[in-house]
Motif scaffolding. Structure first.
Motif, PDB file in Angstrom:
ATOM      1  N   LEU A  50       0.823  -1.203   0.000  1.00 11.02           N
ATOM      2  CA  LEU A  50       0.000   0.000   0.000  1.00 11.02           C
ATOM      3  C   LEU A  50       0.860   1.257   0.000  1.00 11.02           C
ATOM      4  CD1 LEU A  50      -2.634  -0.997   2.724  1.00 11.02           C
ATOM      5  CD2 LEU A  50      -2.914  -1.128   0.240  1.00 11.02           C
ATOM      6  N   LEU A  51       0.441   2.225  -0.800  1.00  7.87           N
ATOM      7  CA  LEU A  51       1.048   3.549  -0.728  1.00  7.87           C
ATOM      8  C   LEU A  51       0.304   4.399   0.294  1.00  7.87           C
ATOM      9  CD1 LEU A  51       3.045   5.661  -1.786  1.00  7.87           C
ATOM     10  CD2 LEU A  51       1.349   6.259  -3.536  1.00  7.87           C
ATOM     11  N   TYR A  52      -1.017   4.402   0.203  1.00  9.12           N
ATOM     12  CA  TYR A  52      -1.853   5.126   1.164  1.00  9.12           C
ATOM     13  C   TYR A  52      -2.292   4.141   2.236  1.00  9.12           C
ATOM     14  CZ  TYR A  52      -1.865   8.476  -2.635  1.00  9.12           C
ATOM     15  OH  TYR A  52      -1.466   9.348  -3.617  1.00  9.12           O
ATOM     16  N   ARG A  53      -1.693   4.243   3.395  1.00 11.35           N
ATOM     17  CA  ARG A  53      -1.914   3.253   4.442  1.00 11.35           C
ATOM     18  C   ARG A  53      -2.214   3.953   5.751  1.00 11.35           C
ATOM     19  NH1 ARG A  53       3.640   2.655   2.577  1.00 11.35           N
ATOM     20  NH2 ARG A  53       4.877   4.104   3.786  1.00 11.35           N
ATOM     21  N   ASP A  54      -2.743   3.203   6.670  1.00 10.58           N
ATOM     22  CA  ASP A  54      -2.983   3.715   8.019  1.00 10.58           C
ATOM     23  C   ASP A  54      -1.639   3.748   8.751  1.00 10.58           C
ATOM     24  OD1 ASP A  54      -3.646   4.095  10.715  1.00 10.58           O
ATOM     25  OD2 ASP A  54      -5.587   3.089  10.474  1.00 10.58           O
ATOM     26  N   GLU A  55      -1.148   4.936   9.000  1.00 16.32           N
ATOM     27  CA  GLU A  55       0.187   5.077   9.580  1.00 16.32           C
ATOM     28  C   GLU A  55       0.286   4.514  10.998  1.00 16.32           C
ATOM     29  OE1 GLU A  55       2.820   5.889   7.906  1.00 16.32           O
ATOM     30  OE2 GLU A  55       1.622   6.246   6.105  1.00 16.32           O
ATOM     31  N   ARG A  56      -0.855   4.191  11.608  1.00 14.56           N
ATOM     32  CA  ARG A  56      -0.787   3.540  12.918  1.00 14.56           C
ATOM     33  C   ARG A  56      -0.161   2.156  12.816  1.00 14.56           C
ATOM     34  NH1 ARG A  56      -6.878   3.537  14.756  1.00 14.56           N
ATOM     35  NH2 ARG A  56      -7.039   2.924  12.563  1.00 14.56           N
ATOM     36  N   PHE A  57      -0.218   1.575  11.620  1.00 11.37           N
ATOM     37  CA  PHE A  57       0.263   0.207  11.448  1.00 11.37           C
ATOM     38  C   PHE A  57       1.517   0.124  10.577  1.00 11.37           C
ATOM     39  CE2 PHE A  57      -4.392   0.094  11.976  1.00 11.37           C
ATOM     40  CZ  PHE A  57      -4.440  -0.535  13.208  1.00 11.37           C
ATOM     41  N   PHE A  58       2.093   1.264  10.243  1.00  7.30           N
ATOM     42  CA  PHE A  58       3.356   1.268   9.504  1.00  7.30           C
ATOM     43  C   PHE A  58       4.349   2.095  10.297  1.00  7.30           C
ATOM     44  CE2 PHE A  58       6.386   2.937   6.363  1.00  7.30           C
ATOM     45  CZ  PHE A  58       6.815   1.744   5.808  1.00  7.30           C
ATOM     46  N   HIS A  59       5.460   1.494  10.662  1.00  3.96           N
ATOM     47  CA  HIS A  59       6.394   2.125  11.590  1.00  3.96           C
ATOM     48  C   HIS A  59       7.769   2.283  10.934  1.00  3.96           C
ATOM     49  CE1 HIS A  59       3.335   1.509  14.631  1.00  3.96           C
ATOM     50  NE2 HIS A  59       3.275   0.242  14.282  1.00  3.96           N
ATOM     51  N   PRO A  60       7.982   3.370  10.188  1.00  4.11           N
ATOM     52  CA  PRO A  60       9.266   3.550   9.512  1.00  4.11           C
ATOM     53  C   PRO A  60      10.446   3.582  10.466  1.00  4.11           C
ATOM     54  CG  PRO A  60       7.947   5.564   9.415  1.00  4.11           C
ATOM     55  CD  PRO A  60       7.060   4.480   9.911  1.00  4.11           C
ATOM     56  N   ASP A  61      10.226   4.081  11.688  1.00  8.18           N
ATOM     57  CA  ASP A  61      11.324   4.118  12.650  1.00  8.18           C
ATOM     58  C   ASP A  61      11.826   2.715  12.980  1.00  8.18           C
ATOM     59  OD1 ASP A  61      11.209   6.848  12.773  1.00  8.18           O
ATOM     60  OD2 ASP A  61      10.010   6.923  14.606  1.00  8.18           O
ATOM     61  N   LEU A  62      10.897   1.771  13.090  1.00  2.28           N
ATOM     62  CA  LEU A  62      11.292   0.398  13.405  1.00  2.28           C
ATOM     63  C   LEU A  62      12.035  -0.235  12.238  1.00  2.28           C
ATOM     64  CD1 LEU A  62      11.220  -1.972  15.375  1.00  2.28           C
ATOM     65  CD2 LEU A  62       9.002  -2.622  14.398  1.00  2.28           C
ATOM     66  N   TRP A  63      11.504  -0.055  11.018  1.00  3.75           N
ATOM     67  CA  TRP A  63      12.210  -0.596   9.842  1.00  3.75           C
ATOM     68  C   TRP A  63      13.612   0.006   9.762  1.00  3.75           C
ATOM     69  CZ3 TRP A  63      10.428  -4.785   7.791  1.00  3.75           C
ATOM     70  CH2 TRP A  63       9.065  -5.041   7.742  1.00  3.75           C
ATOM     71  N   ALA A  64      13.704   1.314   9.953  1.00  6.14           N
ATOM     72  CA  ALA A  64      15.002   1.992   9.858  1.00  6.14           C
ATOM     73  C   ALA A  64      15.964   1.495  10.937  1.00  6.14           C
ATOM     74  CB  ALA A  64      14.804   3.504   9.967  1.00  6.14           C
ATOM     75  N   GLU A  65      15.430   1.219  12.127  1.00 10.27           N
ATOM     76  CA  GLU A  65      16.266   0.730  13.223  1.00 10.27           C
ATOM     77  C   GLU A  65      16.947  -0.578  12.862  1.00 10.27           C
ATOM     78  OE1 GLU A  65      15.636  -0.814  17.831  1.00 10.27           O
ATOM     79  OE2 GLU A  65      14.138   0.519  16.920  1.00 10.27           O
ATOM     80  N   TYR A  66      16.277  -1.374  12.009  1.00  9.97           N
ATOM     81  CA  TYR A  66      16.835  -2.662  11.612  1.00  9.97           C
ATOM     82  C   TYR A  66      17.521  -2.603  10.252  1.00  9.97           C
ATOM     83  CZ  TYR A  66      14.915  -5.118  15.596  1.00  9.97           C
ATOM     84  OH  TYR A  66      14.669  -5.553  16.876  1.00  9.97           O
ATOM     85  N   GLY A  67      17.888  -1.404   9.832  1.00  9.57           N
ATOM     86  CA  GLY A  67      18.740  -1.271   8.654  1.00  9.57           C
ATOM     87  C   GLY A  67      18.040  -1.139   7.321  1.00  9.57           C
ATOM     88  N   ILE A  68      16.712  -0.994   7.322  1.00  9.26           N
ATOM     89  CA  ILE A  68      15.995  -0.787   6.073  1.00  9.26           C
ATOM     90  C   ILE A  68      16.262   0.634   5.595  1.00  9.26           C
ATOM     91  CG2 ILE A  68      13.733  -0.716   4.950  1.00  9.26           C
ATOM     92  CD1 ILE A  68      14.570  -3.515   5.804  1.00  9.26           C
ATOM     93  N   ILE A  69      16.704   0.801   4.337  1.00  7.40           N
ATOM     94  CA  ILE A  69      17.141   2.127   3.898  1.00  7.40           C
ATOM     95  C   ILE A  69      16.172   2.807   2.938  1.00  7.40           C
ATOM     96  CG2 ILE A  69      19.562   1.558   4.274  1.00  7.40           C
ATOM     97  CD1 ILE A  69      19.889   1.290   1.233  1.00  7.40           C
ATOM     98  N   ALA A  70      15.204   2.067   2.381  1.00 10.28           N
ATOM     99  CA  ALA A  70      14.268   2.686   1.439  1.00 10.28           C
ATOM    100  C   ALA A  70      13.001   1.858   1.344  1.00 10.28           C
ATOM    101  CB  ALA A  70      14.904   2.848   0.059  1.00 10.28           C
ATOM    102  N   SER A  71      11.919   2.532   0.934  1.00  7.94           N
ATOM    103  CA  SER A  71      10.604   1.897   0.821  1.00  7.94           C
ATOM    104  C   SER A  71      10.087   2.034  -0.608  1.00  7.94           C
ATOM    105  CB  SER A  71       9.642   2.569   1.802  1.00  7.94           C
ATOM    106  OG  SER A  71       8.315   2.130   1.603  1.00  7.94           O
ATOM    107  N   GLU A  72       9.583   0.936  -1.168  1.00  6.72           N
ATOM    108  CA  GLU A  72       9.034   0.945  -2.531  1.00  6.72           C
ATOM    109  C   GLU A  72       7.949  -0.110  -2.632  1.00  6.72           C
ATOM    110  OE1 GLU A  72      10.037  -1.667  -5.148  1.00  6.72           O
ATOM    111  OE2 GLU A  72      10.405  -2.745  -3.285  1.00  6.72           O
ATOM    112  N   MET A  73       7.484  -0.456  -3.858  1.00  8.39           N
ATOM    113  CA  MET A  73       6.279  -1.272  -3.971  1.00  8.39           C
ATOM    114  C   MET A  73       6.364  -2.428  -4.969  1.00  8.39           C
ATOM    115  SD  MET A  73       3.284   1.633  -3.761  1.00  8.39           S
ATOM    116  CE  MET A  73       2.004   0.370  -3.673  1.00  8.39           C
ATOM    117  N   GLU A  74       7.535  -2.716  -5.499  1.00  3.04           N
ATOM    118  CA  GLU A  74       7.619  -3.744  -6.545  1.00  3.04           C
ATOM    119  C   GLU A  74       8.691  -4.810  -6.335  1.00  3.04           C
ATOM    120  OE1 GLU A  74       5.440  -0.353  -8.000  1.00  3.04           O
ATOM    121  OE2 GLU A  74       7.570  -0.346  -7.483  1.00  3.04           O
ATOM    122  N   GLY A  75       9.681  -4.527  -5.525  1.00  5.69           N
ATOM    123  CA  GLY A  75      10.878  -5.354  -5.489  1.00  5.69           C
ATOM    124  C   GLY A  75      10.685  -6.795  -5.064  1.00  5.69           C
TER     125      GLY A  75
END
Length: 236
Positions: free
Chosen positions: A157-182
């Motif tokens: 999802l691009l338009y998502r409920d931000e209550r359930f998407f936590h970029p800080d947590l992904w970033a904490e574990y080394g995720i560097i970018a977000s996309e939709m096809e890979g």
């Protein structure tokens, strides 16, 4: 034959660039290819084949999202013999200090999608082809273009409920970018034992340094990504 691609056998090269936007495929073919030929326009998924520095290469717009990329990547691998598939697109940066137009090489992709859940009894982690990744990195260094290399996150999802998407947590574990096809591209390539890589230009993101770029500056940033992709496919 393919259900979604009208190209004849032999009209799509073994190495192909895969932007999401079909008009970006048109732009690439017209700006970078010698004698580009339009070989598919079914559903607006424009595909061109031409030559770059004497080597045959193709480019095809896949549309957005995991299902679309899964369809086109599967048919390119099974019906047209594509061996090297490089996605070129935009992404949101999740690494502090990133700037708009920075370039990312996706080493592997986590995902919020259930794409692979029904195939595996565990969590499958699709990753890039090492040789394409190393070559793209080397080409970027040769060109003097800095790149970020690391794990990325593929979202449904691009338009998502931000209550359930936590970029800080992904970033904490080394995720560097977000996309939709890979996740789809890397999974299909693994299934059919093909080589795949994601090259992405940062277009924004929660930790990205704010910049006001002109159209020409944005175009040049995308052109750097395109050239790395072409060099990776076509040069030794």
């Amino acid at each position: 034959m393919s259900m979604h691609i009208e190209a004849k056998p032999g009209e799509i090269a073994g190495g192909i660039l895969l932007p999401g936007d079909p008009l970006r495929a048109k732009y690439i073919a017209e700006k970078f290819f010698d004698s580009p030929k339009l070989v598919n326009e079914v559903r607006g998924a424009l595909c061109y084949t031409g030559k770059w520095n004497g080597e045959e290469v193709s480019v095809m717009g896949t549309g957005m999202g995991i299902p679309a990329v899964h369809i086109y990547a599967t048919e390119l691998c099974t019906e047209y013999g594509c061996e090297k598939l490089i996605r070129i697109g935009t992404a949101g940066g999740l690494k502090k200090g990133m700037k708009v137009n920075d370039i990312v090489l996706s080493q592997a992709t986590s995902t919020t999608s259930s794409l692979n859940d029904h195939w595996f009894q565990g969590s499958y982690a699709p990753c890039a082809d090492f040789f394409l990744l190393r070559k793209a990195y080397d080409k970027a260094v040769e060109m003097g273009i800095p790149v970020h290399v690391g794990n990325t996150i593929c979202n449904d999802l691009l338009y998502r409920d931000e209550r359930f998407f936590h970029p800080d947590l992904w970033a904490e574990y080394g995720i560097i970018a977000s996309e939709m096809e890979g996740a789809a591209l890397y999974t299909v390539a693994a299934h059919y034992q093909k080589q795949a890589l994601m090259l992405m230009t940062i277009a924004g993101g929660p930790y990205v340094t704010e910049q006001v770029l002109t159209r020409e500056e944005r175009e040049q940033g995308l052109d750097n990504m395109i050239l790395i992709g072409l060099k990776t496919l076509c040069e030794a």
